[in-house]
Design a protein around this motif. Structure first.
Motif, PDB file in Angstrom:
ATOM      1  N   ARG A   1       0.825  -1.204   0.000  1.00 27.52           N
ATOM      2  CA  ARG A   1       0.000   0.000   0.000  1.00 27.52           C
ATOM      3  C   ARG A   1       0.853   1.245   0.000  1.00 27.52           C
ATOM      4  N   LYS A   2       1.933   1.236   0.776  1.00 23.65           N
ATOM      5  CA  LYS A   2       2.836   2.398   0.783  1.00 23.65           C
ATOM      6  C   LYS A   2       3.475   2.592  -0.580  1.00 23.65           C
ATOM      7  N   ASN A   3       3.947   1.470  -1.172  1.00 24.28           N
ATOM      8  CA  ASN A   3       4.569   1.592  -2.485  1.00 24.28           C
ATOM      9  C   ASN A   3       3.581   2.123  -3.504  1.00 24.28           C
ATOM     10  N   PHE A   4       2.320   1.652  -3.397  1.00 22.69           N
ATOM     11  CA  PHE A   4       1.316   2.096  -4.356  1.00 22.69           C
ATOM     12  C   PHE A   4       1.020   3.583  -4.186  1.00 22.69           C
ATOM     13  N   LYS A   5       0.883   4.026  -2.942  1.00 25.07           N
ATOM     14  CA  LYS A   5       0.544   5.428  -2.682  1.00 25.07           C
ATOM     15  C   LYS A   5       1.662   6.356  -3.082  1.00 25.07           C
ATOM     16  N   SER A   6       2.892   5.905  -3.010  1.00 22.62           N
ATOM     17  CA  SER A   6       4.010   6.762  -3.362  1.00 22.62           C
ATOM     18  C   SER A   6       4.491   6.554  -4.775  1.00 22.62           C
ATOM     19  N   SER A   7       3.766   5.748  -5.537  1.00 21.22           N
ATOM     20  CA  SER A   7       4.214   5.451  -6.895  1.00 21.22           C
ATOM     21  C   SER A   7       4.111   6.684  -7.759  1.00 21.22           C
ATOM     22  N   PRO A   8       5.171   7.067  -8.474  1.00 16.35           N
ATOM     23  CA  PRO A   8       5.117   8.301  -9.262  1.00 16.35           C
ATOM     24  C   PRO A   8       4.177   8.183 -10.444  1.00 16.35           C
ATOM     25  N   GLU A   9       3.816   6.928 -10.869  1.00  7.63           N
ATOM     26  CA  GLU A   9       2.961   6.818 -12.048  1.00  7.63           C
ATOM     27  C   GLU A   9       1.567   7.368 -11.788  1.00  7.63           C
ATOM     28  N   ILE A  10       1.086   7.379 -10.526  1.00  6.99           N
ATOM     29  CA  ILE A  10      -0.290   7.816 -10.276  1.00  6.99           C
ATOM     30  C   ILE A  10      -0.356   9.270  -9.819  1.00  6.99           C
ATOM     31  N   GLN A  11       0.782   9.969  -9.698  1.00  4.10           N
ATOM     32  CA  GLN A  11       0.793  11.380  -9.349  1.00  4.10           C
ATOM     33  C   GLN A  11       0.528  12.195 -10.616  1.00  4.10           C
ATOM     34  N   GLU A  12      -0.744  12.256 -11.000  1.00  8.46           N
ATOM     35  CA  GLU A  12      -1.072  12.933 -12.237  1.00  8.46           C
ATOM     36  C   GLU A  12      -0.992  14.448 -12.061  1.00  8.46           C
ATOM     37  N   PRO A  13      -0.679  15.182 -13.125  1.00  8.47           N
ATOM     38  CA  PRO A  13      -0.718  16.653 -13.032  1.00  8.47           C
ATOM     39  C   PRO A  13      -2.144  17.137 -12.815  1.00  8.47           C
ATOM     40  N   ILE A  14      -2.266  18.331 -12.249  1.00 10.54           N
ATOM     41  CA  ILE A  14      -3.589  18.878 -11.937  1.00 10.54           C
ATOM     42  C   ILE A  14      -4.359  19.135 -13.228  1.00 10.54           C
ATOM     43  N   ARG A  15      -5.628  18.772 -13.198  1.00  5.54           N
ATOM     44  CA  ARG A  15      -6.468  18.942 -14.368  1.00  5.54           C
ATOM     45  C   ARG A  15      -7.120  20.323 -14.348  1.00  5.54           C
ATOM     46  N   PRO A  16      -7.556  20.818 -15.492  1.00  5.42           N
ATOM     47  CA  PRO A  16      -8.151  22.180 -15.529  1.00  5.42           C
ATOM     48  C   PRO A  16      -9.334  22.346 -14.580  1.00  5.42           C
ATOM     49  N   LEU A  17     -10.244  21.349 -14.571  1.00  4.21           N
ATOM     50  CA  LEU A  17     -11.402  21.484 -13.696  1.00  4.21           C
ATOM     51  C   LEU A  17     -10.998  21.416 -12.230  1.00  4.21           C
ATOM     52  N   GLU A  18     -10.001  20.563 -11.935  1.00  2.00           N
ATOM     53  CA  GLU A  18      -9.497  20.521 -10.555  1.00  2.00           C
ATOM     54  C   GLU A  18      -8.930  21.877 -10.146  1.00  2.00           C
ATOM     55  N   LYS A  19      -8.156  22.465 -11.026  1.00  4.36           N
ATOM     56  CA  LYS A  19      -7.551  23.766 -10.706  1.00  4.36           C
ATOM     57  C   LYS A  19      -8.618  24.821 -10.461  1.00  4.36           C
ATOM     58  N   ARG A  20      -9.658  24.862 -11.316  1.00  2.64           N
ATOM     59  CA  ARG A  20     -10.699  25.877 -11.147  1.00  2.64           C
ATOM     60  C   ARG A  20     -11.473  25.647  -9.846  1.00  2.64           C
ATOM     61  N   ALA A  21     -11.740  24.386  -9.515  1.00  4.51           N
ATOM     62  CA  ALA A  21     -12.472  24.113  -8.276  1.00  4.51           C
ATOM     63  C   ALA A  21     -11.641  24.493  -7.055  1.00  4.51           C
ATOM     64  N   LEU A  22     -10.370  24.117  -7.075  1.00  2.00           N
ATOM     65  CA  LEU A  22      -9.499  24.483  -5.953  1.00  2.00           C
ATOM     66  C   LEU A  22      -9.330  25.987  -5.856  1.00  2.00           C
ATOM     67  N   ASN A  23      -9.200  26.666  -6.993  1.00  2.00           N
ATOM     68  CA  ASN A  23      -9.099  28.132  -6.965  1.00  2.00           C
ATOM     69  C   ASN A  23     -10.307  28.754  -6.287  1.00  2.00           C
ATOM     70  N   PHE A  24     -11.500  28.235  -6.634  1.00  2.00           N
ATOM     71  CA  PHE A  24     -12.723  28.777  -6.036  1.00  2.00           C
ATOM     72  C   PHE A  24     -12.718  28.589  -4.517  1.00  2.00           C
ATOM     73  N   LEU A  25     -12.339  27.369  -4.066  1.00  2.00           N
ATOM     74  CA  LEU A  25     -12.343  27.092  -2.624  1.00  2.00           C
ATOM     75  C   LEU A  25     -11.288  27.915  -1.903  1.00  2.00           C
ATOM     76  N   VAL A  26     -10.106  28.083  -2.497  1.00  2.00           N
ATOM     77  CA  VAL A  26      -9.052  28.885  -1.857  1.00  2.00           C
ATOM     78  C   VAL A  26      -9.483  30.337  -1.742  1.00  2.00           C
ATOM     79  N   ASN A  27     -10.087  30.890  -2.804  1.00  2.00           N
ATOM     80  CA  ASN A  27     -10.540  32.281  -2.743  1.00  2.00           C
ATOM     81  C   ASN A  27     -11.624  32.447  -1.687  1.00  2.00           C
ATOM     82  N   GLU A  28     -12.527  31.467  -1.592  1.00  2.00           N
ATOM     83  CA  GLU A  28     -13.571  31.522  -0.571  1.00  2.00           C
ATOM     84  C   GLU A  28     -12.970  31.496   0.828  1.00  2.00           C
ATOM     85  N   TYR A  29     -11.947  30.660   1.008  1.00  2.00           N
ATOM     86  CA  TYR A  29     -11.269  30.592   2.320  1.00  2.00           C
ATOM     87  C   TYR A  29     -10.606  31.925   2.680  1.00  2.00           C
ATOM     88  N   LEU A  30      -9.936  32.540   1.698  1.00  2.00           N
ATOM     89  CA  LEU A  30      -9.253  33.818   1.967  1.00  2.00           C
ATOM     90  C   LEU A  30     -10.251  34.899   2.379  1.00  2.00           C
TER      91      LEU A  30
END
Length: 1157
Positions: free
Chosen positions: A192-221
């Motif tokens: 499980r540790k090897n799987f969680k730290s495997s670099p193959e599944i560390q995908e780059p942030i997707r556009p929709l993910e970025k927009r959703a996180l941006n919205f939540l961060v701005n709301e928090y600020l």
């Protein structure tokens, strides 16, 4: 030889042989029968209809974590043995791997297929669904498992992407969870540790993910008052509308804020009990018939397992019911409280409902219908509801304009407000519809509060308790102190303890880092609250707020706690004051790192000492005093003297232990310190104890006055003279003012008159408190003074200050009749007591300077100055005639010379020595001039010091003339007047050039020693034109010295002088003509007398010669420094090592690396 296919071999063939009946479609997990993983939505384990039959022949060589072999290899081998043409489908192998929880093997297979340009839909769907790796929450609280169809399923965390999460399950409605919830059973921890730290599944942030996180961060600020950061963040993401969640592009409701997500990120999500976790396995039909050769497995006995599941389910339901029961109990309690409040409100006559129909009886239509303006109160008289009420068109009845100071009963019994009804024939429905166009809102929390007006003080408190928590966060930080009166008033009068606690919590957390003025305002409010509610509520409601802030990360908040403990001390129960609060402050004094917090702690401890009445706490208070005095911060120590010690002394006065315990304890510690540190005294500890004693002098004098025989005769009537401004030393704080301790300046003035009269005419018979000072305190102090090392200027200064304050506080009569006689008896200054052979031992101790500077300087009248002059003259004469060390006399001159007021007096004493008939006394006077020159202004040096030295330089006794040389050298070092310098230069030249001094060895030694001491700091012209040429002559003459002892003495003094002068900038001519020749002459002497010194001199000569040869550098610099010219590493190392081996006096070596300031 046939090649070996590694895929046909299994690492667990032996396991397979031991388990012949186990097949590949077993439902047992790697951990003893745990079920396989539930499938993701869409059932990725079912082979797609359009999937091509793969042709890859694969056998797993991975063993289970528990050591059990997997029979897939054996099964595949058997199948191939039976039919060489049959190939196992890759999809079948993937399904088997996923079902048996070989996640990493499946992931490797998935990666290899992707690298080969192929993709298996089953593996793609499985690894892209984060639900397969989330830890579900449908478990009993005590277990980390969930119930599946085949038994408990262990859950593992996963790395989830934002656009793959079902935010609906986190949303506020709470019931929009996905109906397709799946999870994988927990694999081995390492996998499980090897799987969680495997670099193959560390995908780059997707556009929709970025927009959703941006919205939540701005709301928090925005929610956390970071408005500027929010503006900057919005500017950097200008392609997104932060006002609209729909602009993100995700077809899901807006998720909760970041804080909610953070708090629940590690908490298992609750699942409705109507849902069940499902595990999907492979049917035998999914596999080719010729692939499996082993017998089907036996079905496990699930009766015990099912019972465990039922027990766990019931336990979980019990915990839910318990929680629901507690919640309902709290609601019942709250409703009962509201019922009681309503009963109290209803018990008074309720206000009359608005009835406007009687004013328009002529209109039958209006009288027969319900008037929309006549809306009865909705809260049983508790509130006047204004929802739907139109704005009045005329002024209210005059009774409603009474003053706001009317009593509660008058407010309750006031008549109903009447409104004029228009003479119109509108239908009630039309009128109500018309009024609906008035924009009023009563649906929200704030609208509900605005739409009803409280009609009693209690309802006002309830309303404020509800509204203030919402008001405070929206007020500017710089203006929040304006809310303090409102918060305190509500906290005082609110009937609910929970609400009061919340309001006080708001008060202490009102400002993030309150400044001094804001803290004062909060403390003022706390004191007002304490006065209003009494000690019980202060202990129960205010003190817990202090406890919560003790370890706050901001020192300003901890400072507020420390100050609150002192401010609330008078209003606390006495048991709490002397136990809990004292412990809190002691903990903060010990642990807090901020100086300002410890300073406030010390002041609060002083206040506690002023209100404590538990005599058992005396020892704890004494230890706290010593601990505070040893604090490294000066501001903390200052607070101890200003607040803590006066308050502690006042308490010990009431206990009767000031003279019997407190002062003797400090004296005992001083004595112990002197015994332990005969050679290396801890001066800091001595200062701590002595400063504490000094702060106890005012309360000691107050005790003497308050316990005097004449105290009862003190009269405050009539003409009482004012106390002289200089009667007492300036106190460090008002608490050390004797008038404050006594009670008033009038009382003190009356007592002082009787005090002086009693001492002068009636004596001290029966005056126990004063007799203790005279017979016990003073003799012990004088004895301690006699044991102090006179060379410690710090100790001498501290004790001098102590005796000065003691004598000034107790008065002139006390000093003359009680203090001076005891010192004079000890010192024994009469001539018949002088023993010329051994000297007078006490005169060489610190008693002399402390008596001279601490007692004889207390008063500055003519008789006092004469007494001081006579004492110093007698000491100088006695020490000179007895050949005793002059350290005590020097200490006296240094201590007195620091004050310009005594310069004339000291010159008078020295002139007495200049004209004395004894050469020994004249020698002493000449040496004392050296100490005085450094602090006296140049005018006095020219008018008084130089003439006296020139007179002594022509003394018939050669020893007297030699004694003037150090003083002449000090003048050359410190004075800038050219005429005076020329006179001194001529006098020194006469010593060096006069033939009568050619053979005066001691004179030459003194001159060389003086040159080495003053040369580095003297005028460069004096050094180049006078000092270095004469040192050259002395070194040259010493080469021909026939007496070896004299030759080595001169050589050693010359070595120290040249070492000190080597750091100076010396011109090239002087270097070539005098410095280098002098060094060579000295090296000649050292070759025969001291080889270790000769090595150092050779290095110095060599480096000087190198420096002289380097003319370019010499011309650029204009001057040379021998110290900076030692550039050779070998020479430098040799020079320093030899310098460390020398055993010379070091007086000159101390100046080796000093430059002219």
């Amino acid at each position: 030889m046939a090649s070996v296919n590694p895929f046909n071999l299994s690492d667990s063939e032996e396991e397979a042989e031991r388990r012949p009946n186990e097949t590949v479609d077993t439902a047992r997990s790697p951990r003893h029968g745990a079920p396989g993983p539930p499938p993701p939505p869409g059932n990725p384990f079912s082979p797609p209809a359009d999937a091509e039959p793969p042709t890859l022949l694969l056998s797993s060589n991975r063993t289970s974590p528990s050591g059990e072999g997997i029979s897939l290899s054996a099964a595949a081998s058997s199948a191939m043995a039976g039919s060489a043409e049959t190939r196992v489908s890759v999809d079948v192998i993937a399904a088997q791997l996923l079902r048996d929880q070989y996640i990493l093997t499946a992931l490797e297979l998935h990666t290899e297929l992707l690298e080969g340009g192929r993709e298996l839909p089953r593996l793609r769907d499985y690894f892209s669904n984060p639900g397969n790796f989330e830890r579900q929450s449908g478990t009993p609280p005590a277990k980390d498992q969930v119930l599946g169809p085949g038994g408990p399923l262990n859950r593992a965390n996963s790395i989830s992407t934002l656009d793959s999460l079902d935010f609906a399950r986190y949303s506020d409605d709470g019931n929009r969870e996905s109906d397709e919830r799946v999870a994988e059973s927990e694999g081995p921890s390492q996998e499980r540790k090897n799987f969680k730290s495997s670099p193959e599944i560390q995908e780059p942030i997707r556009p929709l993910e970025k927009r959703a996180l941006n919205f939540l961060v701005n709301e928090y600020l925005l929610k956390n008052e970071c408005k500027l950061s929010s503006i900057t963040f919005s500017d950097e993401n200008d392609d997104q509308d932060f006002e609209l969640w729909d602009d993100v592009g995700l077809n899901i409701p807006k998720p909760p804020d970041l804080l909610h997500l953070y708090r629940n990120c590690g908490t298992p999500l609750s699942s409705p009990r109507s849902m069940a976790d499902v595990s999907v396995g492979m049917d035998l039909g999914d596999l080719p018939g010729n692939c499996i050769t082993q017998d089907p497995p036996k079905k496990p006995d699930l009766s015990q397992q099912q019972q465990n599941e039922v027990v766990q389910e019931l336990e979980y339901q019990i915990s839910l019911l318990d929680n629901e029961k507690q919640s309902l109990a709290e609601q019942i309690k709250k409703l009962q409280s509201e019922i009681q409040t309503l009963k109290r409100t209803v018990s008074s006559p309720p206000p009359t409902t608005l009835d406007l129909s009687s004013q328009n009886t002529s209109n039958p239509c209006s009288s027969s219908t319900t008037d929309p303006l006549s809306v009865p109160p909705t809260d049983n008289g508790k509130y006047l509801d204004i929802r739907g009420v139109a704005e009045p068109e005329s002024a209210p009845d005059p009774a409603s304009t009474q003053k706001t100071s009317q009593s509660h009963n008058e407010l309750k019994s006031r008549p109903a407000v009447q409104f004029d009804k228009p003479n119109r024939k509108l239908s009630p429905a039309f009128q109500q519809a018309l009024l609906s166009f008035c924009r009023m809102c009563s649906d929200s929390r704030l609208g509900a509060e605005v739409s009803r007006i409280a009609d009693s003080e209690e309802s006002v408190m309830l309303m404020l308790g509800r509204c203030l928590p919402h008001i405070v966060p929206n007020v500017l930080l710089a203006k929040r102190e304006e809310l303090i009166p409102l918060i305190l008033c509500t906290a005082c009068l609110h009937p609910e303890p929970k609400e009061r606690d919340q309001l006080l919590h708001i008060l202490f957390n009102l400002i993030k880092r309150p400044d001094d003025e804001q803290r004062q305002m909060i403390l003022t409010g706390c004191v007002a609250f304490a006065r209003h509610v009494g000690p019980t509520r202060v202990e129960a409601e205010l003190l817990p707020q202090c406890w919560e802030q003790i370890n706050h990360k901001y020192p300003e908040r901890r400072l507020l706690v420390a100050e609150s403990c002192g401010a609330l001390a008078p209003y606390l129960p006495k048991e709490i004051r002397s136990s809990l609060v004292l412990s809190i402050l002691q903990q903060m004094l010990t642990e807090d790192k901020a100086d300002m917090v410890r300073e406030a702690v010390v002041k609060s401890l002083g206040i506690i000492m002023g209100f404590i009445d538990d005599a058992d706490k005396y020892s704890q208070g004494f230890e706290l005093m010593l601990m505070s005095l040893g604090d490294p911060s000066e501001r903390v120590v200052s607070a101890v003297h200003q607040v803590f010690i006066p308050a502690f002394a006042a308490w010990t006065t009431e206990l009767g232990t000031l003279q019997s315990a407190l002062i003797p304890s400090l004296l005992a510690r001083i004595e112990k310190l002197l015994m332990q540190g005969e050679h290396s005294l801890d001066e800091h500890k001595l200062h701590v104890f002595l400063s504490a004693l000094q702060s106890l002098i005012p309360p000691l004098f107050a005790v003497v006055l308050q316990n005097a025989p004449f105290t009862s005769r003190a009269k405050l009537h009539g003409d009482i003279p004012a106390i002289e401004v200089t009667r007492f030393p300036r106190p460090a704080s008002p608490l050390q003012d004797v008038a404050t301790i006594i009670g008033s300046r009038e009382t003190l003035s009356a007592l002082l008159l009787l005090y002086d009269h009693q001492l002068e005419h009636e004596g001290t018979t029966g005056w126990e408190s004063l007799l203790w000072v005279v017979n016990q305190l003073l003799p012990l102090l004088i004895d301690i003074v006699g044991r102090i090392n006179v060379s410690s200027s710090t100790c001498v200064h501290e004790f001098s200050r102590f005796f000065w304050r003691l004598c000034r506080t107790f008065g002139k009569i006390f000093t003359n009749t009680k203090v001076k006689p005891q010192f004079q008896e000890i010192l024994r200054l009469s001539e018949e007591d002088v023993d010329a052979s051994v000297g007078n031992g006490i005169l060489t101790k610190a008693t002399v300077p402390i008596y001279a500077t601490g007692v004889l300087t207390c008063y500055n009248q003519d008789e006092d100055r004469k007494l001081l002059v006579g004492f110093l003259e007698d000491v100088m004469t006695t020490l000179s005639l007895s050949h005793a060390p002059l350290d005590s006399l020097k200490a006296s001159f240094v201590e007195l010379g620091a004050n310009p007021v005594y310069h004339e007096l000291l010159l008078t004493v020295l002139w007495y020595g200049v004209v004395h008939t004894s050469a020994l006394v004249r020698c002493t006077a000449a040496r004392m001039f050296e100490l005085l020159v450094k602090g006296v202004n140049e005018t006095l040096v020219a008018q008084r010091v130089a003439p006296a030295l020139i007179t002594l330089s022509s003394d018939p006794e050669i020893s007297v003339r030699i004694s003037t040389i150090p003083a002449f050298g000090t003048i050359m070092e410190t004075v800038t007047q050219k005429e005076l310098l020329e006179r001194v230069k001529m006098q020194l030249a006469s010593f060096l050039e006069d033939p009568q001094y050619q053979d005066q060895h001691s004179l030459h030694m003194e001159i060389i020693r003086t040159f080495g001491r003053v040369g580095p700091n003297a005028e460069p012209r004096f050094r180049d034109d006078f000092v270095l040429p004469h040192l050259h002559k002395l070194a040259l003459g010493n080469n021909s010295q026939s007496v070896e002892s004299k030759r080595i003495d001169i050589a050693m003094q010359l070595f120290e002088a040249y070492s000190a002068l080597s750091c100076c900038f010396i011109s090239e001519d002087v270097m070539i003509n005098h410095f280098l020749p002098g060094l060579r002459c000295l090296r000649t002497d050292m070759e025969q007398l001291s080889p270790e010194h000769e090595v150092i001199l050779s290095s110095m000569v060599k480096e000087c010669e190198i420096k002289v040869e380097n003319r370019g550098m010499a011309d650029a610099q204009g001057s040379m420094s021998i110290a900076s010219s030692l550039v050779g590493e070998d020479a430098k190392t040799k020079f320093l090592s030899k310098m460390g081996q020398l055993t010379t006096s070091g007086a000159m070596l101390a100046n080796v690396f000093q430059r002219k300031k």
